[in-house]
Design an enzyme around this catalytic site. Structure first.
Site, short mmCIF file in Angstrom:
data_model
loop_
_atom_site.label_atom_id
_atom_site.label_comp_id
_atom_site.label_asym_id
_atom_site.label_seq_id
_atom_site.Cartn_x
_atom_site.Cartn_y
_atom_site.Cartn_z
N LYS A 52 0.84 -1.21 0.00
CA LYS A 52 0.00 0.00 0.00
C LYS A 52 0.88 1.26 0.00
O LYS A 52 0.62 2.21 -0.73
CB LYS A 52 -0.94 -0.03 1.22
CG LYS A 52 -1.99 -1.13 1.12
CD LYS A 52 -2.77 -1.35 2.42
CE LYS A 52 -3.68 -2.57 2.27
NZ LYS A 52 -4.42 -2.91 3.51
N GLN A 96 -4.34 -1.79 9.89
CA GLN A 96 -4.25 -3.12 9.27
C GLN A 96 -4.76 -4.19 10.22
O GLN A 96 -4.37 -4.24 11.39
CB GLN A 96 -2.78 -3.38 8.84
CG GLN A 96 -2.59 -4.62 8.00
CD GLN A 96 -3.28 -4.56 6.62
OE1 GLN A 96 -3.44 -3.49 6.04
NE2 GLN A 96 -3.70 -5.70 6.11
N ASP A 119 -11.10 2.29 4.55
CA ASP A 119 -11.33 0.84 4.48
C ASP A 119 -12.83 0.54 4.35
O ASP A 119 -13.20 -0.58 3.98
CB ASP A 119 -10.82 0.17 5.77
CG ASP A 119 -9.45 -0.48 5.60
OD1 ASP A 119 -9.17 -0.96 4.49
OD2 ASP A 119 -8.70 -0.51 6.59
N1 GUN Z 1 -6.64 -7.20 6.50
C1 GUN Z 1 -7.00 -7.93 5.42
N2 GUN Z 1 -7.61 -7.16 4.49
C2 GUN Z 1 -7.62 -5.90 4.98
C3 GUN Z 1 -8.10 -4.66 4.48
O1 GUN Z 1 -8.67 -4.55 3.39
N3 GUN Z 1 -7.90 -3.58 5.28
C4 GUN Z 1 -7.31 -3.68 6.49
N4 GUN Z 1 -7.19 -2.57 7.23
N5 GUN Z 1 -6.85 -4.82 7.00
C5 GUN Z 1 -7.01 -5.92 6.25
#
Ligand code: GUN
Length: 292
Positions: A52, A96, A119
């Site tokens: 990211k 995350q 998110d």
């Molecule tokens: N863990 C797995 N997929 C995601 C996501 O799309 N966003 C976040 N913040 N954590 C994750």
């Protein structure tokens, strides 16, 4: 059989975002800014967050990575989020997941300012999604819709079977596909661990979304000829012959299913790349909302 290449589909999103950022900079404005919080040393989470941050750099966004020890207490994390909520230079906040067991995921998600919830996990964002209002669509379902759009795969009137009911993928995916925003209009069946005869369901699907987290679970005999199969699984499977000691496997037996389906997304190189594209589109939207 069409391979739904996430590299190709995410590239066009990437080019659009790069151009949008270039135009902002040309107007003397600052670029969008994503703040990501990573707690502990979960290997998979480290990889996702690194991707990211890299994507942000490539499209000209600013990113801040905040790393916290896995002994961090919930109240310290809440204080950090509050700091980012009130920081005018931050447009999007991402924590995350998964979090260490002593921290409540619900409390953390609830504490993020819904205007910075890129998110799309906050109850306000989910409620808006359910009601068909403008919102932040969770990145993976958003990325899948972008992928379907990129390859001009029509969804209207089709029967979609979603395997998995997680808050991150399965549930929001089912809502998106059944609604008309941005274009779904499918009839949707959600299957999960209590579905008695899953094969009987998937055999009726024009579109299968496999998001259950079980490597190579979807076999060729579960797929109707000509169906579209989207693989959301990313599981690390131990393999002593692989460079890192593991291989990434999806939820679909790609080789076998390829002989039956009309289109399949590969793993790696499929949905994962689209997820990041969806997240970045949300970050630009957050920026635009806050600066209009
Ligand atoms: N863990 C797995 N997929 C995601 C996501 O799309 N966003 C976040 N913040 N954590 C994750």
């Amino acid at each position: 059989m069409l391979i739904l290449d996430g590299k190709v589909a995410s590239q066009s999103v990437k080019e659009n975002l790069t151009e949008a950022t270039r135009q902002l900079k040309e107007q003397g404005k600052r670029p969008p800014h994503l703040a990501a919080i990573l707690i502990g040393n979960n290997g998979a989470s480290e990889t996702y967050v690194a991707s990211k941050v890299k994507f942000c750099a490539e499209i000209g966004f600013t990113s801040t990575l905040i790393r916290l020890d896995d002994t961090t207490e919930e109240k310290e994390l809440l204080a950090k989020i509050e700091e980012l909520n009130t920081d005018d230079r931050v447009d999007g906040i991402l924590v995350q997941l998964p979090l260490p067991k002593h921290i409540s995921e619900a409390n953390i998600i609830n504490s993020i300012d819904p205007d910075k919830d890129v998110d799309g996990f906050h109850p306000v964002s989910v409620g808006r999604l359910v009601q068909g209002l403008d919102t932040f669509i969770p990145a993976t379902p958003y990325g899948i819709m972008l992928m379907l759009e990129h390859f001009q795969l029509t969804t209207k009137g089709k029967h979609a079977v979603v395997i998995g009911r997680s808050n991150i993928v399965g549930r929001p995916m089912s809502i998106l596909l059944s609604s008309n925003i941005p274009f779904g209009n499918c009839t949707v069946t959600i299957c999960h661990s209590h579905t008695p005869d899953l094969r009987q369901m998937t055999l009726q699907a024009d579109i299968i979304i496999a998001a259950l987290g079980k490597p190579e679970f979807v076999k060729a005999d579960m797929v109707k000829p000509g169906a579209i199969v989207i693989d959301v699984g990313i599981t690390r499977v131990d393999d002593a012959t692989a460079t890192r000691g593991y291989r990434i496997k999806g939820d679909v037996d790609f080789k076998a299913v390829s002989s039956v389906a009309s289109a399949v997304s590969p793993v790696p190189g499929g949905v994962g790349l689209m997820t990041i594209a969806g997240l970045m589109k949300n970050t630009l939207s957050a920026y635009e909302r806050r600066n209009q």
